[in-house]
Design an enzyme around this catalytic site. Sequence first.
Site, short mmCIF file in Angstrom:
data_model
loop_
_atom_site.label_atom_id
_atom_site.label_comp_id
_atom_site.label_asym_id
_atom_site.label_seq_id
_atom_site.Cartn_x
_atom_site.Cartn_y
_atom_site.Cartn_z
N ASN A 134 7.95 5.70 10.52
CA ASN A 134 7.32 5.42 9.21
C ASN A 134 8.34 6.20 8.19
O ASN A 134 9.24 6.97 8.47
CB ASN A 134 5.93 5.90 9.12
CG ASN A 134 5.28 5.13 7.78
OD1 ASN A 134 5.45 3.73 7.75
ND2 ASN A 134 4.76 6.03 6.90
N ARG B 118 0.87 -1.12 0.19
CA ARG B 118 -0.02 0.18 -0.03
C ARG B 118 0.70 1.33 -0.07
O ARG B 118 0.35 2.32 0.10
CB ARG B 118 -0.75 -0.02 1.02
CG ARG B 118 -1.95 -0.92 1.00
CD ARG B 118 -3.17 -0.64 1.97
NE ARG B 118 -4.16 -1.57 1.75
CZ ARG B 118 -5.23 -1.74 0.97
NH1 ARG B 118 -5.21 -0.47 0.53
NH2 ARG B 118 -6.44 -2.46 0.78
N CYS C 173 -11.68 -29.00 2.40
CA CYS C 173 -11.83 -29.51 4.00
C CYS C 173 -11.37 -30.97 3.69
O CYS C 173 -11.73 -31.92 2.75
CB CYS C 173 -13.25 -29.76 4.18
SG CYS C 173 -13.46 -30.44 6.07
N CYS D 104 -12.97 -24.56 6.99
CA CYS D 104 -13.92 -24.97 6.28
C CYS D 104 -15.29 -24.25 6.55
O CYS D 104 -15.55 -24.31 7.93
CB CYS D 104 -14.22 -26.61 6.44
SG CYS D 104 -15.78 -27.34 5.66
N CYS E 185 -17.04 -34.33 3.86
CA CYS E 185 -17.40 -32.75 3.94
C CYS E 185 -16.90 -32.40 2.46
O CYS E 185 -17.57 -32.07 1.58
CB CYS E 185 -16.76 -32.09 4.76
SG CYS E 185 -17.03 -30.18 4.84
N HIS F 47 -5.98 -8.53 10.79
CA HIS F 47 -6.46 -8.78 9.48
C HIS F 47 -6.20 -10.34 9.14
O HIS F 47 -6.50 -10.90 7.86
CB HIS F 47 -5.86 -7.95 8.48
CG HIS F 47 -6.17 -6.64 8.27
ND1 HIS F 47 -5.39 -5.48 7.68
CD2 HIS F 47 -7.24 -5.93 8.48
CE1 HIS F 47 -6.06 -4.35 7.89
NE2 HIS F 47 -7.23 -4.57 8.35
N CYS G 174 -18.05 -27.23 8.12
CA CYS G 174 -17.94 -27.83 9.38
C CYS G 174 -17.04 -27.24 10.30
O CYS G 174 -16.84 -27.73 11.52
CB CYS G 174 -17.34 -29.36 9.26
SG CYS G 174 -15.77 -29.57 8.84
N THR H 91 2.98 1.83 8.70
CA THR H 91 1.72 1.90 8.08
C THR H 91 1.42 3.17 7.70
O THR H 91 1.81 4.19 8.42
CB THR H 91 0.93 1.36 9.04
OG1 THR H 91 -0.60 1.52 8.59
CG2 THR H 91 0.82 1.93 10.49
N SER H 92 0.91 3.25 6.71
CA SER H 92 0.40 4.70 6.08
C SER H 92 -0.91 4.96 6.54
O SER H 92 -1.29 5.96 6.25
CB SER H 92 0.26 4.30 4.61
OG SER H 92 -0.69 3.34 4.00
#
Length: 246
Positions: free
Chosen positions: A216, A35, A149, A129, A154, A121, A132, A190-191
């Site tokens: 930064n 970013r 899975c 899955c 499944c 994040h 399940c 981080t921006s």
Amino acid sequence: MKSLIQLTEMIESASTITVLTGAGVSTASGIPDFRSANGLWSEDRSREYYMSNRYFSEDPVDFWKKYKEIFRIKLLKDFEPNPVHYFLRDLEKLEKRIYVITQNVDGLHKAAFSSDIIEYHGSLDTATCPSCGTSMTLERILAEETPRCFRDECRVIVRPDVVLFGDPITKHGQAEVCVQSSELLLTMGTSLQVSPFNLLPEYAVYDVHIPTAIINREETVMDSLFDCKVFGDLSETVQLLNHKLF
């Protein structure tokens, strides 16, 4: 450097520190900043569409193909923590409580053995899955072109444990609790362009009323919120801080 001396004093006087980290923390490990002004996200805006929960629902097979292409560098797991990650871990040796709240999904804070980490994040390391709830490791994710899975009954296509575009953020409240209990908010690499992550410095200033600092490579649109600002290479900055603090 006056700002570096000020930051050293702020760190020394705080027994509990919340650290917000972004892509700039991992660039010294060889992982591109998605970013920054020259980051990978600026090359192809369609990635936001392909990395959305909507696209996963529409075409999970092609989603996984593009997911592995976009995150191929991180998924190879050829990277190791760098001095910035280890600096945050080593702050704990000064008998400080360090909460690391990271936007990064690369798992390098865990690899550096920081004690308290919120992966805001999510993480590339696992998938789940949606049917399940079975968890899948990165090894299994990489073993199949379209991870499913592994339970025979499944076999549903799993979903990566990262926050996709369109997903709700589930860890913001937990992050605010960390800020509430801290005596300093330190932002690194981080921006501050992504919401609601970028609301945390405002929360620290206007609601919790604690000192704030930022390290930064370049200026951000939220610099006015910080009492101390250090601009430059993060690895070089933490090397200088190491000399002063340890």
